[in-house]
Scaffold this motif. Structure first.
Motif, mmCIF file in Angstrom:
data_model
loop_
_atom_site.group_PDB
_atom_site.id
_atom_site.type_symbol
_atom_site.label_atom_id
_atom_site.label_comp_id
_atom_site.label_asym_id
_atom_site.label_seq_id
_atom_site.Cartn_x
_atom_site.Cartn_y
_atom_site.Cartn_z
ATOM 1 N N GLU A 9 25.270 47.097 41.491
ATOM 2 C CA GLU A 9 26.200 47.895 40.681
ATOM 3 C C GLU A 9 27.034 48.798 41.589
ATOM 4 O O GLU A 9 27.077 50.018 41.426
ATOM 5 N N GLN A 10 27.725 48.182 42.535
ATOM 6 C CA GLN A 10 28.514 48.909 43.530
ATOM 7 C C GLN A 10 29.884 49.268 42.948
ATOM 8 O O GLN A 10 30.730 48.405 42.730
ATOM 9 N N ALA A 11 30.102 50.557 42.684
ATOM 10 C CA ALA A 11 31.382 51.014 42.128
ATOM 11 C C ALA A 11 32.411 51.185 43.243
ATOM 12 O O ALA A 11 32.063 51.479 44.392
ATOM 13 N N PHE A 12 33.693 51.016 42.903
ATOM 14 C CA PHE A 12 34.757 51.197 43.892
ATOM 15 C C PHE A 12 36.032 51.662 43.202
ATOM 16 O O PHE A 12 36.236 51.443 42.009
ATOM 17 N N GLU A 13 36.882 52.327 43.985
ATOM 18 C CA GLU A 13 38.204 52.786 43.549
ATOM 19 C C GLU A 13 39.172 52.501 44.691
ATOM 20 O O GLU A 13 38.924 52.905 45.830
ATOM 21 N N LEU A 14 40.281 51.817 44.397
ATOM 22 C CA LEU A 14 41.255 51.527 45.451
ATOM 23 C C LEU A 14 42.585 51.106 44.834
ATOM 24 O O LEU A 14 42.704 50.961 43.619
ATOM 25 N N ILE A 15 43.590 50.932 45.702
ATOM 26 C CA ILE A 15 44.901 50.471 45.265
ATOM 27 C C ILE A 15 44.959 48.960 45.429
ATOM 28 O O ILE A 15 44.740 48.436 46.518
ATOM 29 N N GLY A 46 40.736 35.042 38.367
ATOM 30 C CA GLY A 46 41.564 36.219 38.668
ATOM 31 C C GLY A 46 40.720 37.450 38.930
ATOM 32 O O GLY A 46 41.000 38.241 39.843
ATOM 33 N N GLN A 47 39.668 37.626 38.138
ATOM 34 C CA GLN A 47 38.777 38.766 38.330
ATOM 35 C C GLN A 47 38.044 38.668 39.669
ATOM 36 O O GLN A 47 37.935 39.654 40.405
ATOM 37 N N MET A 48 37.566 37.474 40.002
ATOM 38 C CA MET A 48 36.842 37.303 41.256
ATOM 39 C C MET A 48 37.766 37.488 42.456
ATOM 40 O O MET A 48 37.354 37.989 43.506
ATOM 41 N N TRP A 87 46.155 51.364 40.556
ATOM 42 C CA TRP A 87 44.879 52.010 40.829
ATOM 43 C C TRP A 87 43.788 51.207 40.134
ATOM 44 O O TRP A 87 43.761 51.113 38.915
ATOM 45 N N MET A 88 42.892 50.643 40.937
ATOM 46 C CA MET A 88 41.858 49.771 40.375
ATOM 47 C C MET A 88 40.492 50.431 40.458
ATOM 48 O O MET A 88 40.103 50.968 41.491
ATOM 49 N N SER A 89 39.767 50.382 39.352
ATOM 50 C CA SER A 89 38.382 50.839 39.295
ATOM 51 C C SER A 89 37.525 49.649 38.896
ATOM 52 O O SER A 89 37.906 48.875 38.013
ATOM 53 N N GLY A 90 36.389 49.502 39.535
ATOM 54 C CA GLY A 90 35.532 48.376 39.197
ATOM 55 C C GLY A 90 34.115 48.570 39.681
ATOM 56 O O GLY A 90 33.801 49.528 40.397
ATOM 57 N N VAL A 91 33.252 47.647 39.274
ATOM 58 C CA VAL A 91 31.846 47.663 39.679
ATOM 59 C C VAL A 91 31.432 46.235 40.000
ATOM 60 O O VAL A 91 31.615 45.332 39.176
ATOM 61 N N VAL A 92 30.901 46.028 41.195
ATOM 62 C CA VAL A 92 30.385 44.717 41.596
ATOM 63 C C VAL A 92 28.915 44.652 41.202
ATOM 64 O O VAL A 92 28.125 45.525 41.575
ATOM 65 N N THR A 129 44.024 49.794 36.430
ATOM 66 C CA THR A 129 43.578 48.455 36.073
ATOM 67 C C THR A 129 42.137 48.290 36.521
ATOM 68 O O THR A 129 41.554 49.183 37.137
ATOM 69 N N SER A 130 41.561 47.162 36.200
ATOM 70 C CA SER A 130 40.200 46.843 36.610
ATOM 71 C C SER A 130 40.096 45.340 36.776
ATOM 72 O O SER A 130 40.885 44.587 36.189
#
Length: 310
Positions: free
Chosen positions: A210-216, A263-265, A221-226, A137-138
């Motif tokens: 543009e801080q990328a992250f990967e976590l549960i 929800g995204q925030m 499993w969530m991937s995203g970019v701040v 998810t993201s």
């Protein structure tokens, strides 16, 4: 070199280039000319014959009911003659040691073989049930309203994010010139607004873009970019984190963006609290709306409770 050996032609010599010559076998005339190399060659040849016979033995003794051998035609000059040392090939050895006329067996052996044999089937092993793989998810997938963006609008949004990414810390009143494009004009107009410009002014925080992250997150499993993150420390200890997310949606009011993106925030807030090891209450979330020209503070918990009541 002994006189009885004829010196080969120049074409029989190999030219050594590099270090590969160390692994090249010299011509036969060369290693037979010296007693030590000839002895080494003879030992190698004997070992090769032995290995060949071992392989032949395995091939001849693995048949369960019948064995067929296909041999090359014997040269006319060798027919009826013993194999001897120089002609002890597997084919010649088989010809001398076996009767090919089925004198010791039944030529029609295959007739007595039943059409089918019962094969005892062993207990089937049952593999344990596999664990379901975590779905991905993201934060972007957690929008309350999932809109399909038109191609042009999406490209414009990507370009605006790219331009904002280039903006670091600004001095009060400083507005860097942007590219001569629709996206450049939008970014420049936003930076001219005092409320938006203030978030780009250095107030002692550490800047991440543009801080990328990967976590549960919630067992997924969530991937995203701040888009933009400010980190504030006191004596090395993290005291506060501010997240800024740029939105290019054309909306009428901040409430529209809060409905869509709370929800995204919340996912960003939870993700950054995990990444930096702080309580989620220390993570502030703000939406920067390019269409409204405003910075909208997102109180994740309060807004979510309001939406749940709708």
């Amino acid at each position: 070199m002994p006189d009885r050996l004829q010196v080969p032609n120049a074409g029989d010599f190999k030219v050594a280039r590099g270090t590969d010559w160390l692994l090249q076998v010299p011509g036969k005339w060369a290693y037979l000319a010296h007693p030590e190399t000839k002895s080494a060659y003879d030992r190698w040849a004997e070992s090769q014959k032995y290995e060949t016979l071992c392989l032949l033995y395995v091939a001849l003794t693995r048949a369960k009911r019948g064995l067929y051998l296909f041999l090359p035609e014997e040269p006319a000059a060798r027919r009826g003659k013993p194999a001897g040392e120089r002609h002890a090939t597997p084919a010649n050895l088989v010809r001398q040691s076996m009767d090919l006329n089925f004198s010791g067996s039944d030529q029609n052996w295959s007739v007595s073989v039943p059409n089918s044999e019962k094969v005892e089937v062993g207990k089937t092993l049952k593999l344990p049930e596999g664990k379901a793989q975590r779905t991905r998810t993201s934060p972007s997938s957690l929008k309350t309203v999932n809109m399909m963006e038109a191609g042009t609008g999406r490209r414009l949004g990507i370009e605006i994010h790219r331009l904002f990414e280039k903006v670091g810390w600004l001095s009060p009143g400083e507005v860097p010139a942007q590219s001569f494009s629709a996206a450049g004009k939008i970014v420049e107009d936003c930076l001219k607004k005092k409320e938006i410009h203030k978030i780009f002014e250095n107030d002692g925080g550490e800047l991440y873009r543009e801080q990328a992250f990967e976590l549960i997150y919630q067992n997924k499993w969530m991937s995203g970019v701040v888009d933009r993150l400010h980190l504030y420390r006191n004596a090395g200890k993290i005291m506060r984190i501010a997240i800024f997310d740029f939105k290019t949606d054309r909306v009428k009011s901040p409430a529209d963006l809060l409905v869509r993106y709370t929800g995204q925030m919340r996912a960003y807030q939870s993700a950054m609290s995990q990444v930096f090891g702080v309580d989620s209450s220390m993570v502030e979330c703000r939406i920067v709306s390019t269409s409204l020209g405003e910075v909208i503070e997102v109180n994740v918990e309060e807004n979510q409770r309001e939406f749940d009541l709708l």
